[in-house]
Motif scaffolding. Structure first.
Motif: not given
Length: 259
Positions: A150-152, A158-162
């Motif tokens: 579901l990630g959008r 800037a820290i953890s792009p995923k």
């Protein structure tokens, strides 16, 4: 496949240590883990180090050993330790106050929480540490799969792009529910409201701890804290979320709010 095998081995070792090791042995194991994590922390924050590196590692190991015995922290003792540390680093080692503060964080960030995990085992038996660790694992897993499905929106690009907002929400909802239900069986005397609120706080702190370590690595230009664990990076990469979550759960047990 390497990551899966390493993960299974790590889980089995952690489970066996908590279930079967006597307190002195578990305390030693925690100190070894603390020492490895401290070495990684020093490499991330100050890669060019001499004597101070070993002083920091020793301080972290001692903090872990000391915190493994259930006891309230003396404010006076803490103040003495802080003053002594800053005096040594700034005056003896000619380091800046900022550098000294970075080193000072290490025993509090790494050593004390791991010691508290051992102390938690002596207070509650294996169920306390196992519940806490399982909640963090459930949170991480739920974040990963919810984020993939579901990630959008990025949570902290800037820290953890995923990491995504949707993944974090999924982790919070699923892991909080898991902890609240598990506490019904493991700590039945704990009120429902406390179970839910504690679950929310633990999961939130776990996410914060993960992002905190990611920020440290970003500043240092590193992807992993080390390559000690195949497919997983370093020790600090594996325990970053747990380090932030342990003190609150331990405090609640000490205060008699969990039982």
């Amino acid at each position: 496949m390497t990551r899966v095998i390493s993960g299974v081995v790590l889980a089995a070792v952690a489970l066996a240590a908590i279930l079967f090791l006597p307190f002195p042995a578990l305390r030693v194991v925690a100190c070894v883990v603390a020492g490895l994590a401290a070495d990684e922390y020093v490499r991330i924050t100050s890669p060019s180090r001499g004597l101070c590196r070993w002083v920091v590692i020793a301080a972290v190991v001692y903090a872990c050993w000391w915190a493994a015995v259930p006891a309230p922290l003396s404010v006076v003792l803490l103040a003495i330790i802080v003053i002594a540390w800053l005096s040594f680093e700034v005056l003896r080692q000619a380091r800046t106050l900022e550098q000294a503060a970075i080193d000072l964080i290490a025993p509090i960030y790494v050593g004390a929480p791991l010691g508290m995990l051992v102390a938690l085992q002596s207070l509650t038996g294996p169920k306390g540490p196992l519940l806490l660790m399982a909640t963090i694992v459930v949170s991480d897993t739920a974040q990963y799969y919810t984020g993939r499905a579901l990630g959008r929106r990025p949570l902290a690009p800037a820290i953890s792009p995923k990491k995504t907002v949707e993944g974090a929400i999924g982790g919070v909802l699923i892991a909080t529910t898991f902890m609240a239900i598990a506490m019904t069986f493991l700590f039945p005397a704990t009120p429902v409201v406390v179970r839910v609120l504690l679950g929310l706080v633990i999961v939130f702190l776990g996410i914060t701890g993960d992002l905190f370590e990611s920020r440290l690595k970003r500043f240092a230009g590193m992807k992993d804290s080390s390559h000690l664990i195949p497919g997983h990076g370093g020790v600090l990469d594996r325990i970053d979320a747990l380090l932030f979550a342990i003190p609150v759960f331990y405090f609640m047990v000490l205060q008699g709010r969990v039982g």
